[in-house]
Design a protein around this motif. Structure first.
Motif, PDB file in Angstrom:
ATOM      1  N   ALA A 135       3.276 -11.707  25.387  1.00  0.00           N
ATOM      2  CA  ALA A 135       4.606 -11.328  24.902  1.00  0.00           C
ATOM      3  C   ALA A 135       4.504 -10.151  23.953  1.00  0.00           C
ATOM      4  N   VAL A 136       5.290  -9.130  24.182  1.00  0.00           N
ATOM      5  CA  VAL A 136       5.292  -7.932  23.359  1.00  0.00           C
ATOM      6  C   VAL A 136       6.377  -8.063  22.302  1.00  0.00           C
ATOM      7  N   GLN A 137       5.995  -7.885  21.027  1.00  0.00           N
ATOM      8  CA  GLN A 137       6.960  -8.018  19.943  1.00  0.00           C
ATOM      9  C   GLN A 137       7.885  -6.812  19.923  1.00  0.00           C
ATOM     10  N   GLU A 138       9.147  -7.071  19.835  1.00  0.00           N
ATOM     11  CA  GLU A 138      10.129  -5.991  19.788  1.00  0.00           C
ATOM     12  C   GLU A 138      10.078  -5.298  18.439  1.00  0.00           C
ATOM     13  N   VAL A 139      10.023  -3.985  18.469  1.00  0.00           N
ATOM     14  CA  VAL A 139       9.920  -3.190  17.248  1.00  0.00           C
ATOM     15  C   VAL A 139      11.311  -2.949  16.685  1.00  0.00           C
ATOM     16  N   SER A 140      11.486  -3.281  15.415  1.00  0.00           N
ATOM     17  CA  SER A 140      12.772  -3.091  14.769  1.00  0.00           C
ATOM     18  C   SER A 140      12.986  -1.607  14.448  1.00  0.00           C
ATOM     19  N   PRO A 141      14.155  -1.056  14.729  1.00  0.00           N
ATOM     20  CA  PRO A 141      14.422   0.350  14.365  1.00  0.00           C
ATOM     21  C   PRO A 141      14.384   0.566  12.860  1.00  0.00           C
ATOM     22  N   TRP A 142      14.682  -0.470  12.073  1.00  0.00           N
ATOM     23  CA  TRP A 142      14.585  -0.341  10.620  1.00  0.00           C
ATOM     24  C   TRP A 142      13.130  -0.130  10.211  1.00  0.00           C
ATOM     25  N   ASP A 143      12.206  -0.848  10.824  1.00  0.00           N
ATOM     26  CA  ASP A 143      10.789  -0.669  10.506  1.00  0.00           C
ATOM     27  C   ASP A 143      10.306   0.709  10.931  1.00  0.00           C
ATOM     28  N   ILE A 144      10.822   1.200  12.040  1.00  0.00           N
ATOM     29  CA  ILE A 144      10.470   2.561  12.454  1.00  0.00           C
ATOM     30  C   ILE A 144      10.966   3.572  11.429  1.00  0.00           C
TER      31      ILE A 144
ATOM     32  N   LEU B  54       4.014   1.917   3.100  1.00  0.00           N
ATOM     33  CA  LEU B  54       5.017   1.711   4.145  1.00  0.00           C
ATOM     34  C   LEU B  54       4.401   1.846   5.533  1.00  0.00           C
ATOM     35  N   ILE B  55       3.498   2.806   5.691  1.00  0.00           N
ATOM     36  CA  ILE B  55       2.831   2.974   6.984  1.00  0.00           C
ATOM     37  C   ILE B  55       1.941   1.776   7.293  1.00  0.00           C
ATOM     38  N   LEU B  56       1.164   1.333   6.306  1.00  0.00           N
ATOM     39  CA  LEU B  56       0.292   0.183   6.511  1.00  0.00           C
ATOM     40  C   LEU B  56       1.090  -1.077   6.794  1.00  0.00           C
ATOM     41  N   ASN B  57       2.233  -1.226   6.147  1.00  0.00           N
ATOM     42  CA  ASN B  57       3.071  -2.393   6.396  1.00  0.00           C
ATOM     43  C   ASN B  57       3.531  -2.429   7.851  1.00  0.00           C
ATOM     44  N   PHE B  58       3.873  -1.274   8.406  1.00  0.00           N
ATOM     45  CA  PHE B  58       4.253  -1.201   9.819  1.00  0.00           C
ATOM     46  C   PHE B  58       3.072  -1.556  10.718  1.00  0.00           C
TER      47      PHE B  58
ATOM     48  N   LEU C  71      11.473   3.042   8.238  1.00  0.00           N
ATOM     49  CA  LEU C  71      10.639   2.938   7.040  1.00  0.00           C
ATOM     50  C   LEU C  71       9.285   3.610   7.256  1.00  0.00           C
ATOM     51  N   CYS C  72       8.722   3.472   8.450  1.00  0.00           N
ATOM     52  CA  CYS C  72       7.440   4.113   8.738  1.00  0.00           C
ATOM     53  C   CYS C  72       7.572   5.636   8.737  1.00  0.00           C
ATOM     54  N   VAL C  73       8.651   6.145   9.318  1.00  0.00           N
ATOM     55  CA  VAL C  73       8.890   7.596   9.314  1.00  0.00           C
ATOM     56  C   VAL C  73       9.106   8.090   7.886  1.00  0.00           C
ATOM     57  N   THR C  74       9.863   7.319   7.103  1.00  0.00           N
ATOM     58  CA  THR C  74      10.070   7.680   5.697  1.00  0.00           C
ATOM     59  C   THR C  74       8.748   7.696   4.947  1.00  0.00           C
ATOM     60  N   GLY C  75       7.889   6.698   5.195  1.00  0.00           N
ATOM     61  CA  GLY C  75       6.574   6.657   4.557  1.00  0.00           C
ATOM     62  C   GLY C  75       5.720   7.858   4.924  1.00  0.00           C
ATOM     63  N   THR C  76       5.802   8.300   6.175  1.00  0.00           N
ATOM     64  CA  THR C  76       5.049   9.482   6.598  1.00  0.00           C
ATOM     65  C   THR C  76       5.539  10.735   5.874  1.00  0.00           C
ATOM     66  N   LEU C  77       6.869  10.879   5.767  1.00  0.00           N
ATOM     67  CA  LEU C  77       7.436  12.026   5.059  1.00  0.00           C
ATOM     68  C   LEU C  77       7.049  12.001   3.586  1.00  0.00           C
ATOM     69  N   ILE C  78       7.106  10.826   2.975  1.00  0.00           N
ATOM     70  CA  ILE C  78       6.710  10.687   1.570  1.00  0.00           C
ATOM     71  C   ILE C  78       5.252  11.093   1.380  1.00  0.00           C
ATOM     72  N   SER C  79       4.391  10.637   2.260  1.00  0.00           N
ATOM     73  CA  SER C  79       2.961  10.933   2.143  1.00  0.00           C
ATOM     74  C   SER C  79       2.695  12.430   2.257  1.00  0.00           C
ATOM     75  N   CYS C  80       3.339  13.090   3.216  1.00  0.00           N
ATOM     76  CA  CYS C  80       3.115  14.528   3.407  1.00  0.00           C
ATOM     77  C   CYS C  80       3.603  15.331   2.210  1.00  0.00           C
ATOM     78  N   GLU C  81       4.806  15.021   1.718  1.00  0.00           N
ATOM     79  CA  GLU C  81       5.362  15.755   0.581  1.00  0.00           C
ATOM     80  C   GLU C  81       4.473  15.642  -0.649  1.00  0.00           C
ATOM     81  N   ASN C  82       4.109  14.415  -0.990  1.00  0.00           N
ATOM     82  CA  ASN C  82       3.365  14.204  -2.231  1.00  0.00           C
ATOM     83  C   ASN C  82       1.909  14.607  -2.116  1.00  0.00           C
ATOM     84  N   ALA C  83       1.346  14.557  -0.914  1.00  0.00           N
ATOM     85  CA  ALA C  83      -0.007  15.091  -0.732  1.00  0.00           C
ATOM     86  C   ALA C  83      -0.019  16.594  -0.999  1.00  0.00           C
ATOM     87  N   LEU C  84       1.052  17.281  -0.607  1.00  0.00           N
ATOM     88  CA  LEU C  84       1.157  18.714  -0.882  1.00  0.00           C
ATOM     89  C   LEU C  84       1.247  18.976  -2.381  1.00  0.00           C
ATOM     90  N   VAL C  85       2.035  18.182  -3.093  1.00  0.00           N
ATOM     91  CA  VAL C  85       2.149  18.344  -4.549  1.00  0.00           C
ATOM     92  C   VAL C  85       0.801  18.106  -5.229  1.00  0.00           C
TER      93      VAL C  85
END
Length: 327
Positions: free
Chosen positions: A35-44, A92-96, A46-60
């Motif tokens: 059985a394949v677990q359905e991925v929640s769009p909210w979790d997606i 957030l990425i690890l949580n996903f 949050l994962c996209v937000t976590g990626t954006l956060i990581s890129c921005e602050n890594a640059l800073v």
């Protein structure tokens, strides 16, 4: 002839029985589909937000690390805030990943993910408070602000913030969780309801303190603006910019975190999970906004960013000496 006919029917019956038996045996041995677990769009989201956060602050962090001139107290606090937000994005990425790509029954991974998020977001909130305190001291003690004592005090604040927040993150792993009693869970499993309420109340106290400091900064800034002569107009503009920046900070901070804090106090695990997602997502967006407010608006960081990306500095970029109100 009838005897031969009956014998043929018996042989045919035995043959069919044998075939059916082996067919059923083969069906039993065939593995069932996983059985394949359905991925929640909210979790997606949050994962996209976590990626954006990581890129921005890594640059800073990279800009501050590779620019030796950015070592003033305000940049130390900006760097600490960027590290906190970077860890929040990675959390957030690890949580996903832990929810959808790794066995969810591993309690250690759940506690690790939650502990990282608690530590990171707590450090982010307290670093914002520390920056507010730094802005207040830079105006209240303008003559003695640029001293070695201020640098020492800044480092002490950063160390205290991280020790406190790492301790908060370790609490779920030390037994302060609801894995053994699901009825005590808050809206963020496995954090207990009591711990969530305590964290929410702490946030509200931090926000109230920031509001009080903001009011004091406004009084000092307006008093300075009335006293400064025409030849010192630059300082008046700088002070006004600091007040407007702090206003943007408080508005963004309150809009992002207040819904989640209030909902954590009144709700528990029995409430629909969609309400939790609807309040968590704006809270995480605060870490997306922080680099824009604190880092990318600063002329010195803008200069370093342009030098790193293009090898030049735009002619319209202000190269005036930095002041304590620029953040």
């Amino acid at each position: 002839m009838p005897v031969a006919y009956r014998r043929a029917r018996q042989i045919l019956f035995i043959y069919r029985t044998f075939i059916d038996h082996n067919t059923n045996r083969f069906k039993v041995q065939t593995p069932t589909a996983v059985a394949v677990q359905e991925v929640s769009p909210w979790d997606i989201a949050l994962c996209v937000t976590g990626t954006l956060i990581s890129c921005e602050n890594a640059l800073v962090i990279a800009i501050l690390f590779y620019t030796p001139t950015l070592r003033a107290p305000m940049f130390i606090l900006i760097g600490s805030l960027a590290v906190a937000d970077l860890l929040a994005g990675l959390g957030l990425i690890l949580n996903f990943v832990f929810n959808y790509l790794i066995d969810k029954s591993l309690e250690f991974l759940t506690l690790l993910s939650v502990g990282l998020l608690i530590s990171a977001f707590s450090a982010s909130v307290f670093n914002i408070l520390a920056i507010t305190v730094d802005r207040y001291l830079s105006l209240y003690n303008a003559l003695t602000y640029h001293t070695e004592r201020t640098v020492t005090f800044t480092y002490m604040m950063v160390v205290f913030i991280w020790v406190s927040c790492l301790t908060l993150g370790l609490l779920p792993a030390l037994g302060w969780n609801c894995l053994r009693d699901e009825t005590t869970c808050s809206i963020c499993r496995p954090v207990t309801k009591n711990n969530a309420v305590a964290l929410a109340i702490t946030f509200l106290l931090v926000f109230a303190l920031m509001m009080q400091l903001y009011l004091q900064i406004c009084k000092i800034a307006f008093r300075h603006a009335q006293q400064i002569a025409v030849q010192h107009q630059f300082l008046a503009i700088s002070t006004t910019k600091g007040v407007s920046t702090l206003s943007a900070i408080l508005c963004a901070f309150g809009a992002c975190w207040l819904p989640f804090a209030m909902y954590s106090i009144v709700a528990d695990s029995s409430y629909p999970i969609i309400y939790t997602y609807a309040t968590v997502l704006p809270a995480t967006c605060c870490s997306v906004i922080n680099p824009v407010i604190y880092a990318f608006r600063n002329p010195d960081i803008q200069k370093s960013l342009w030098m790193a990306c293009c090898g030049c500095v735009p002619s319209n970029l202000s190269l005036r000496p930095r002041t304590s109100s620029d953040v």
